[in-house]
Design an enzyme around this catalytic site. Structure first.
Site, PDB file in Angstrom:
ATOM      1  CG  ASP A  34      -2.196  -0.708   0.927  1.00 61.85           C
ATOM      2  OD1 ASP A  34      -1.923  -1.855   0.554  1.00 61.85           O
ATOM      3  OD2 ASP A  34      -2.526  -1.161   2.238  1.00 61.85           O
ATOM      4  CE1 TYR A  35       5.713   5.287   3.169  1.00 64.47           C
ATOM      5  CE2 TYR A  35       6.788   4.572   0.866  1.00 64.47           C
ATOM      6  CZ  TYR A  35       6.527   4.920   1.888  1.00 64.47           C
ATOM      7  OH  TYR A  35       7.573   6.201   2.129  1.00 64.47           O
ATOM      8  CG  PHE A  37      -1.249   1.411  -4.709  1.00 68.59           C
ATOM      9  CD1 PHE A  37      -1.694   1.519  -6.403  1.00 68.59           C
ATOM     10  CD2 PHE A  37      -1.813   3.305  -4.653  1.00 68.59           C
ATOM     11  CE1 PHE A  37      -2.425   1.940  -6.303  1.00 68.59           C
ATOM     12  CE2 PHE A  37      -3.091   3.217  -5.555  1.00 68.59           C
ATOM     13  CZ  PHE A  37      -3.621   2.797  -6.304  1.00 68.59           C
ATOM     14  CD  GLU A 121     -24.399 -13.421 -16.167  1.00 66.04           C
ATOM     15  OE1 GLU A 121     -25.393 -12.863 -16.087  1.00 66.04           O
ATOM     16  OE2 GLU A 121     -24.227 -13.373 -17.514  1.00 66.04           O
ATOM     17  CE  LYS A 123     -32.677 -10.797 -10.217  1.00 63.33           C
ATOM     18  NZ  LYS A 123     -32.226  -9.534  -9.035  1.00 63.33           N
ATOM     19  CG  ASP A 125     -29.950  -8.106  -3.324  1.00 67.88           C
ATOM     20  OD1 ASP A 125     -30.368  -6.860  -4.228  1.00 67.88           O
ATOM     21  OD2 ASP A 125     -29.964  -8.163  -2.187  1.00 67.88           O
ATOM     22  CD  GLU A 180     -26.962  -4.878  -9.495  1.00 61.86           C
ATOM     23  OE1 GLU A 180     -27.356  -4.982 -10.749  1.00 61.86           O
ATOM     24  OE2 GLU A 180     -28.052  -5.317  -9.122  1.00 61.86           O
ATOM     25  CE1 TYR A 233     -27.013  -7.915 -22.232  1.00 59.83           C
ATOM     26  CE2 TYR A 233     -28.443  -6.015 -22.047  1.00 59.83           C
ATOM     27  CZ  TYR A 233     -28.864  -6.604 -22.357  1.00 59.83           C
ATOM     28  OH  TYR A 233     -29.461  -7.060 -23.415  1.00 59.83           O
ATOM     29  CE  LYS A 319     -36.249 -11.270  -6.683  1.00 61.60           C
ATOM     30  NZ  LYS A 319     -35.583 -10.152  -6.076  1.00 61.60           N
ATOM     31  CB  CYS A 413     -28.815   5.883  30.969  1.00 57.06           C
ATOM     32  SG  CYS A 413     -26.726   4.838  30.767  1.00 57.06           S
ATOM     33  CB  CYS A 416     -25.349   6.253  34.319  1.00 52.31           C
ATOM     34  SG  CYS A 416     -25.862   7.071  32.940  1.00 52.31           S
ATOM     35  CB  CYS A 431     -27.766   8.150  28.043  1.00 56.15           C
ATOM     36  SG  CYS A 431     -26.349   8.632  29.730  1.00 56.15           S
ATOM     37  CB  CYS A 437     -23.011   7.800  31.028  1.00 58.28           C
ATOM     38  SG  CYS A 437     -23.852   5.988  30.127  1.00 58.28           S
TER      39      CYS A 437
HETATM   40  S1  IVH Z   1     -28.726  -9.274 -16.556  1.00 58.09           S
HETATM   41  C1  IVH Z   1     -31.706  -7.588 -19.480  1.00 58.09           C
HETATM   42  N1  IVH Z   1     -26.944 -10.071 -14.875  1.00 58.09           N
HETATM   43  O1  IVH Z   1     -31.676  -8.072 -11.452  1.00 58.09           O
HETATM   44  C2  IVH Z   1     -30.629  -8.362 -18.718  1.00 58.09           C
HETATM   45  N2  IVH Z   1     -28.870  -8.644 -13.617  1.00 58.09           N
HETATM   46  O2  IVH Z   1     -34.605  -7.336 -11.908  1.00 58.09           O
HETATM   47  C3  IVH Z   1     -30.316  -7.187 -18.071  1.00 58.09           C
HETATM   48  N3  IVH Z   1     -29.010  -8.552 -11.415  1.00 58.09           N
HETATM   49  O3  IVH Z   1     -31.781  -4.952 -13.251  1.00 58.09           O
HETATM   50  C4  IVH Z   1     -30.013  -7.416 -16.480  1.00 58.09           C
HETATM   51  N4  IVH Z   1     -27.318  -9.363 -10.850  1.00 58.09           N
HETATM   52  O4  IVH Z   1     -29.728  -4.315 -11.378  1.00 58.09           O
HETATM   53  C5  IVH Z   1     -28.247  -9.181 -14.985  1.00 58.09           C
HETATM   54  N5  IVH Z   1     -26.160 -11.564 -13.519  1.00 58.09           N
HETATM   55  C6  IVH Z   1     -26.845 -10.405 -13.231  1.00 58.09           C
HETATM   56  C7  IVH Z   1     -27.415  -9.594 -12.125  1.00 58.09           C
HETATM   57  C8  IVH Z   1     -28.550  -8.826 -12.763  1.00 58.09           C
HETATM   58  C9  IVH Z   1     -27.684  -8.881 -10.896  1.00 58.09           C
HETATM   59  C10 IVH Z   1     -29.641  -7.577 -11.380  1.00 58.09           C
HETATM   60  C11 IVH Z   1     -29.694  -6.097 -11.955  1.00 58.09           C
HETATM   61  C12 IVH Z   1     -30.971  -5.820 -13.487  1.00 58.09           C
HETATM   62  C13 IVH Z   1     -32.087  -6.885 -12.192  1.00 58.09           C
HETATM   63  C14 IVH Z   1     -33.065  -6.882 -12.787  1.00 58.09           C
END
Ligand code: IVH
Length: 675
Positions: A34-35, A37, A121, A123, A125, A180, A233, A319, A413, A416, A431, A437
């Protein structure tokens, strides 16, 4: 250094630093310390200041942030940002596969043998982001918004270290890539620990924290939040490959962070195996996922199936159900933070959830308890998300005992016994006995000596505990009364450690006012706010005597912070501690140097800086604006007073300035204004 030499060195440093970023944040395999860098980065920043004509908007120095965006510009997406249709069962997934086969015709499906080929893939969050690259440089980053248009968050996105600002290899001249942005668990925990430190309620989950961060105006705060981003994508007119998977592999070579967890699956059964695998393993990931996404691999097939108005027909999300169990809430206990902030905690009958035994759950504050209507001995539903401590999401009312009474929040509290206070508009009780305290006293001292505050490393938490127990320090000012002869007789206090300790304390007298202001621990006054206050108000005396209106004029100071500052100084003990610290030589005003730089010449004026300048770097100009009482904003609006325009100002900005009638001034005009 000659111009040509500087130009070459800036280019070399930029390439090298971008590669180090890539090694660290994309490959997780740093090759320098890190240093080292930091040294390279410092050299680059220095050279860019000296030779501002060579500052590139995508220089690695831009990752530190600093630019303020008052209002994010709205941008129309080139391709709409659709969402995915969701499914929650194997049946729905089988139906999706059958629909795809039907849409493509049996012959098409048999091209891959019997089965269709999918990319599976994770998904992630977080919040989706669209990035535009032109000639290998990040040009624009836009949030999803309503799918048709989103916010231009380019400045903030540049601070995300895993997003490349310049690409490597043979990328197309113009393309878009989506992904994401998310907050890894560790970064989320750090933010909440810091929020707790300054008496702010914690952020609910990493997703909200990530999207909240993207909307922050100060990009230097975004830079500190350690966001991350996976891309998933690629879009463009002339993509090189026939399949989604190959294009992502290619994008990996250009420098993007592409998840290593994606798999090519033949047929829906292999997809199920992927789903099941990650249903169990997802809790081991260092970030949140809420499902998996499957996409037809072949672009030809994707095109053939097309889209509905809302989502593509060639992809679907599966999901996961949030991991949830029910158990009995046995008691509610309360924790007292450094600023007196009270956090209720649910103590549960131990229960197994996603591979770990859960005994406690966070309840955050009285409002949440009331909203859930949770009562003692209720059976509650507990869910695990990104947080280390899971949360209660509901009550099983069918199991409630008929004589269960509404929960009454504690009024005193737990440490205290002072009567708790709750200020209008604030979520947490606290508090008020801030100097009497015990957890508050100790917490205040730990905060005072911490790295970002006074940085007295030699005074650790155990030593504080020991000195407090011995009666040697009752508040932060007493630290400066410690004497060698008091310390030497104590356990674990050899001559060397005593000298070290006293040296560290002496050294802290040089810490500048802005950090002292953070260190004294005013509720809601974090590191950045303290900096803004110190630069505007200039001394503790002026701050103590500021009216509410004057406080509200400070950037980032709203009603809650302003009132908290006034409450702090209304307390006589606080005042006397500050006085005591001041007598001991702690810095309570800006230094001569800092003072000399500041004027009010630009008071009430707001500036947008655009382009490249001859005499100063953009950061220097920004500092000059602030030091002379002006405001920096990122985007042009009717409220902008001037655009400080350098060379190569963007045509869009120019157009906007003209249409709003905002005046353009040159670097020299500006320097004359503050001369
Ligand atoms: S593809 C047209 N791939 O999920 C296809 N989306 O419910 C566009 N997301 O708006 C999305 N992981 O924010 C894709 N591996 C992934 C994803 C992903 C998370 C989210 C993304 C999207 C939402 C759709």
């Amino acid at each position: 250094m000659q111009k040509e030499e500087a130009k070459a060195r800036i280019e070399q440093l930029s390439t090298e630093l971008e590669q180090h970023n890539y090694n660290y944040y994309v490959l997780s395999h740093p090759v320098v310390s890190d240093y080292d860098f930091d040294m390279l980065l410092e050299e680059l920043i220095k050279l860019e200041k000296e030779f501002p004509e060579f500052l590139n908007p995508n220089s690695p120095s831009q990752r530190i942030g600093g630019q303020i965006t008052k209002q994010f510009a709205t941008v129309k997406h080139r391709y709409p940002m659709l969402s995915l249709s969701n499914s929650y069962s194997k049946e729905e997934m089988t139906e999706f596969d059958a629909r795809a086969r039907k849409g493509l015709g049996i012959d098409a499906a048999s091209l891959f043998g019997d089965e269709l080929e999918y990319v599976c893939e994770l998904k992630f969050d977080g919040l989706s982001i669209s990035l535009i690259y032109e000639n290998g440089e990040l040009k624009q980053a836009v949030t999803r918004g309503d799918g048709v248009q989103g916010d231009d968050v380019t400045t903030n996105v540049k601070t995300i270290k895993s997003i490349p600002l310049k690409l490597k290899g043979d990328f197309p001249p113009l393309f878009e890539i989506r992904g994401e942005i998310f907050l890894p668990h560790k970064a989320f925990e750090e933010i909440n620990a810091e929020r707790e430190e300054i008496g702010e309620p914690p952020l609910a989950n990493p997703r909200n924290a990530a999207s909240g961060t993207m909307k922050m105006q100060d990009s230097s705060v975004v830079a500190k939040r350690k966001l991350d981003c996976f891309m998933y994508y690629v879009l463009g007119e002339n993509l090189r490959f026939e399949t989604h998977f190959d294009n992502l592999e290619k994008a990996k070579k250009w420098g993007f962070k592409i998840s290593e967890k994606s798999r090519l699956c033949k047929g829906i059964d292999e997809v199920f195996a992927f789903i099941e695998h990650w249903d169990k393993e997802r809790y081991k990931l260092p970030y949140d996922i809420d499902g998996i996404v499957i996409k037809l691999n072949s672009y030809a097939y994707q095109e053939q199936l097309g889209m509905t108005a809302k989502s593509p027909r060639w992809a679907i999300a599966y999901k996961y159900k949030a991991a949830q169990v029910s158990t009995v809430l046995e008691t509610i206990s309360y924790q007292v933070g450094r600023t007196g902030s009270i956090t209720p905690v649910a103590n549960l009958k131990p229960v197994l959830l996603a591979g770990t035994t859960v005994k406690r759950a966070s309840l955050h504050n009285a409002d949440i308890i009331a909203k859930l209507d949770v009562r003692l001995n209720d059976t509650v539903f507990v869910e695990k998300g990104g947080e280390i401590i899971p949360k209660i999401v509901g009550v099983d009312f069918s199991k409630r005992s008929p004589d269960a009474l509404p929960f009454e929040y504690r009024t005193d509290c737990p440490e205290c016994k002072s009567i708790l206070v709750r200020t209008a508009g604030e979520a947490n009780h606290y508090c008020p006995n801030e100097n009497g305290c015990p957890p508050q006293i100790k917490g205040k001292m730990e905060h005072y000596v911490s790295r970002k505050a006074m940085n007295i490393e030699s005074l650790g938490s155990e030593t504080i505990e020991q000195l407090h127990k011995e009666g040697l320090i009752k508040n932060i000012a007493d630290i400066y009364e410690l004497k060698k002869e008091d310390l030497l007789p104590l356990d674990r206090m050899a001559e060397k450690s005593v000298n070290n300790l006293l040296e560290g304390i002496e050294e802290s007298k040089k810490v500048p006012f802005e950090r002292v202001l953070y260190a004294i621990g005013i509720r809601h006054v974090g590191e950045t706010t303290a900096k803004k206050i110190a630069r505007k108000v200039k001394s503790i005396e002026l701050l103590m005597n500021s009216s509410l209106e004057q406080l509200l004029e400070i950037d980032e100071v709203g009603e809650i912070i302003a009132k908290s500052i006034q409450a702090f100084f209304a307390n006589e003990t606080n005042k006397s501690i500050v006085l005591h610290l001041q007598q001991k030589g702690v810095q309570f005003s800006l230094s001569e140097d800092q003072l000399q730089q500041g004027t009010e010449k630009l008071k009430g004026l707001s500036f947008v800086i655009s382009g490249v300048f001859q005499k100063h770097s953009r950061d220097e100009l920004k500092n000059m604006i602030e030091q002379n009482g002006g405001k920096n904003t990122g985007s042009i609006s009717s409220k902008t007073s001037y655009i400080l325009a350098g060379e190569n100002m963007g045509p869009e900005k120019l157009k906007k300035a003209e249409s709003l009638g905002v005046k353009l001034i040159s670097e020299d005009d500006f320097l004359n204004m503050i001369a």
